[in-house]
Design a protein around this motif. Structure first.
Motif, PDB file in Angstrom:
ATOM      1  N   VAL A 157       0.004   6.300   1.725  1.00  0.00           N
ATOM      2  CA  VAL A 157      -0.179   5.010   2.393  1.00  0.00           C
ATOM      3  C   VAL A 157       0.059   5.133   3.893  1.00  0.00           C
ATOM      4  O   VAL A 157      -0.620   4.486   4.696  1.00  0.00           O
ATOM      5  CB  VAL A 157       0.778   3.957   1.787  1.00  0.00           C
ATOM      6  N   THR A 204       5.469   2.042   6.567  1.00  0.00           N
ATOM      7  CA  THR A 204       5.041   1.998   5.170  1.00  0.00           C
ATOM      8  C   THR A 204       6.129   1.374   4.298  1.00  0.00           C
ATOM      9  O   THR A 204       5.863   0.494   3.472  1.00  0.00           O
ATOM     10  CB  THR A 204       4.727   3.422   4.671  1.00  0.00           C
ATOM     11  N   TYR A 205       7.368   1.818   4.495  1.00  0.00           N
ATOM     12  CA  TYR A 205       8.478   1.245   3.732  1.00  0.00           C
ATOM     13  C   TYR A 205       8.730  -0.214   4.126  1.00  0.00           C
ATOM     14  O   TYR A 205       9.068  -1.046   3.275  1.00  0.00           O
ATOM     15  CB  TYR A 205       9.744   2.069   3.950  1.00  0.00           C
ATOM     16  N   HIS A 230       3.627   1.049  -2.345  1.00  0.00           N
ATOM     17  CA  HIS A 230       3.954   1.547  -1.004  1.00  0.00           C
ATOM     18  C   HIS A 230       5.114   2.541  -1.057  1.00  0.00           C
ATOM     19  O   HIS A 230       5.187   3.464  -0.232  1.00  0.00           O
ATOM     20  CB  HIS A 230       4.307   0.388  -0.076  1.00  0.00           C
ATOM     21  N   PHE A 231       6.018   2.345  -2.001  1.00  0.00           N
ATOM     22  CA  PHE A 231       7.138   3.261  -2.145  1.00  0.00           C
ATOM     23  C   PHE A 231       6.751   4.484  -2.986  1.00  0.00           C
ATOM     24  O   PHE A 231       7.162   5.604  -2.673  1.00  0.00           O
ATOM     25  CB  PHE A 231       8.329   2.548  -2.789  1.00  0.00           C
ATOM     26  N   LEU A 243       6.952  -6.723  -1.449  1.00  0.00           N
ATOM     27  CA  LEU A 243       7.790  -6.929  -2.627  1.00  0.00           C
ATOM     28  C   LEU A 243       8.580  -8.230  -2.515  1.00  0.00           C
ATOM     29  O   LEU A 243       8.591  -9.057  -3.444  1.00  0.00           O
ATOM     30  CB  LEU A 243       8.735  -5.743  -2.788  1.00  0.00           C
ATOM     31  N   ALA A 246       4.202   6.675  -0.657  1.00  0.00           N
ATOM     32  CA  ALA A 246       4.492   6.431   0.764  1.00  0.00           C
ATOM     33  C   ALA A 246       3.725   7.371   1.689  1.00  0.00           C
ATOM     34  O   ALA A 246       3.180   6.940   2.713  1.00  0.00           O
ATOM     35  CB  ALA A 246       5.996   6.557   1.015  1.00  0.00           C
ATOM     36  N   TYR A 249       1.665  -4.068  -5.158  1.00  0.00           N
ATOM     37  CA  TYR A 249       1.311  -3.316  -3.956  1.00  0.00           C
ATOM     38  C   TYR A 249       2.565  -2.855  -3.217  1.00  0.00           C
ATOM     39  O   TYR A 249       2.592  -1.755  -2.642  1.00  0.00           O
ATOM     40  CB  TYR A 249       0.456  -4.167  -3.017  1.00  0.00           C
ATOM     41  N   GLY A 250       3.595  -3.702  -3.223  1.00  0.00           N
ATOM     42  CA  GLY A 250       4.840  -3.309  -2.583  1.00  0.00           C
ATOM     43  C   GLY A 250       5.458  -2.092  -3.243  1.00  0.00           C
ATOM     44  O   GLY A 250       5.918  -1.161  -2.567  1.00  0.00           O
ATOM     45  N   ILE A 251       5.450  -2.081  -4.570  1.00  0.00           N
ATOM     46  CA  ILE A 251       5.983  -0.931  -5.311  1.00  0.00           C
ATOM     47  C   ILE A 251       5.169   0.322  -5.005  1.00  0.00           C
ATOM     48  O   ILE A 251       5.719   1.414  -4.805  1.00  0.00           O
ATOM     49  CB  ILE A 251       5.984  -1.228  -6.814  1.00  0.00           C
ATOM     50  N   GLY A 259       6.084  -2.214   2.414  1.00  0.00           N
ATOM     51  CA  GLY A 259       6.380  -2.286   0.984  1.00  0.00           C
ATOM     52  C   GLY A 259       7.474  -3.281   0.686  1.00  0.00           C
ATOM     53  O   GLY A 259       7.381  -4.076  -0.267  1.00  0.00           O
ATOM     54  N   THR A 260       8.518  -3.275   1.501  1.00  0.00           N
ATOM     55  CA  THR A 260       9.624  -4.216   1.323  1.00  0.00           C
ATOM     56  C   THR A 260       9.155  -5.651   1.541  1.00  0.00           C
ATOM     57  O   THR A 260       9.515  -6.563   0.783  1.00  0.00           O
ATOM     58  CB  THR A 260      10.767  -3.895   2.306  1.00  0.00           C
TER      59      THR A 260
END
Length: 262
Positions: free
Chosen positions: A165, A180-181, A158-159, A188, A162, A154-156, A184-185
Motif C-alpha cells: 500500500v 500507510t499506517y 492497510h496494516f 478503521l 503495508a 480497508y483499514g485492516i 489504516g488507523t
C-alpha cells in the motif's frame, strides 16, 4: 452540513455516470460489478451498452434530483442482489482463498456503492410509494453500515499489506509507511465510529475529506500517468474513490435523517 450532503450526492452521481462511460467505450463491465468467473460464456455487447447507460442515467438522476429516492432504491437494491447472489456464492463456492480479507475487496466495493445509494435515498422524503419502494426503503438505515464495514476492512488491509500500500503514496510525500499506517488507523476508526454512531457527523466529514485528498493526489495522477492498457481500471478506481468521499459527505450532512445518527 446540508451543503456538504448536496456536494456528496453530486460527487456520487458524477462517479456513477463516470463509471458508465468506460463500460460503453471499452465494452467491459466495471471490474467490481461482477465476480471474475461469474460469466463463463460470451456476453453480448448490447449488455455492456445497457449496463453503461443505466449507470449514466442513474448518475444523472442523482445529480439533477430526478426521482432520486426511487432510482436510488432500485439501484441500491440491484447492487445488493448482485452482492448477495453473485459475490457471496462465488467467494464461498468458487474462490478457495475466501478466508483472506483481500479476496473480498471487489465484493466490498459493490456493497459500498449499494450502501451509498440507500444513504442518498434516505435524504429524500417518501411520497405515495408502492410496496416495492416501501420494502427497499427498509434498507435505508443499513446504508451507512454497508458503507462502513468495507471501510474497516480497508483499514485492516492497510496494516496487512503495508509495504504494498505504501507504494501508492506519492514520491514527494516522505515516510510512506507512516502515512500507510495513519490511513489504516483513520479508516478503521472511521468505520467503527459510523457503525456505532460515535460523533458520526464529524467522523464522516473527516473521512470524506481524507478520501477526497486521495482522489486528488493519488487517483487523478494515476489516471493521467496510466498506460492505455490500464486506463479503464484506473478511471473506475478514481470514480470509486470520489463516490466513497461523496457517500461520507452525505452521511455527515444528513446523518440524523438517514439513520438517526448523532
Amino acid at each position: 452540513m446540508k451543503k456538504l450532503s448536496v456536494a456528496g450526492r453530486i460527487f456520487y452521481g458524477i462517479s456513477m455516470a463516470g463509471i458508465g462511460f468506460p463500460t460503453i467505450y471499452y465494452k467491459s463491465f466495471p471490474y467490481m460489478l461482477f465476480p471474475p468467473e461469474h460469466f463463463l460464456i460470451a456476453v453480448p455487447a448490447i449488455l455492456y451498452y445497457i449496463s453503461g447507460t443505466l449507470f449514466i442515467l442513474f448518475g444523472a438522476c442523482i445529480v439533477f434530483e430526478i426521482k432520486t429516492r426511487q432510482v436510488s432504491l432500485l439501484f441500491g437494491g440491484a447492487l445488493l442482489l448482485i452482492f448477495c447472489f453473485c459475490f457471496v456464492p462465488y467467494e464461498f463456492m468458487v474462490n478457495s482463498n475466501y478466508k483472506h480479507l483481500a479476496e473480498w475487496e471487489n465484493a466490498e466495493k459493490e456493497l459500498q456503492i449499494a450502501g451509498g445509494a440507500f444513504v442518498i435515498a434516505g435524504c429524500f422524503s417518501e411520497k405515495n410509494e408502492n410496496h416495492l419502494y416501501r420494502f427497499l426503503g427498509k434498507l435505508i438505515p443499513f446504508g451507512a453500515i454497508f458503507f462502513a464495514l468495507p471501510i474497516i476492512s480497508y483499514g485492516i488491509l492497510h496494516f496487512q499489506f503495508a509495504k504494498d500500500v505504501s507504494t501508492m503514496v506519492p514520491s514527494w510525500i516522505p515516510n510512506p509507511i507512516f502515512w500507510t499506517y495513519f490511513a489504516g488507523t483513520a479508516l478503521l476508526g472511521s468505520g467503527i465510529a459510523i457503525i456505532f454512531k460515535i460523533k458520526t457527523r464529524l467522523v464522516a466529514a473527516l473521512l470524506g475529506i481524507m478520501i477526497f485528498i486521495w482522489f486528488i493526489i493519488i487517483h487523478v495522477p494515476g489516471v493521467i500517468a496510466s498506460p492505455s492498457a490500464d486506463m479503464e481500471g484506473q478511471v473506475t478506481s478514481a470514480f470509486l474513490a470520489l463516490a466513497y468521499s461523496g457517500i461520507a459527505f452525505v452521511i455527515a450532512g444528513a446523518s440524523k435523517k438517514i439513520a438517526g445518527l448523532q
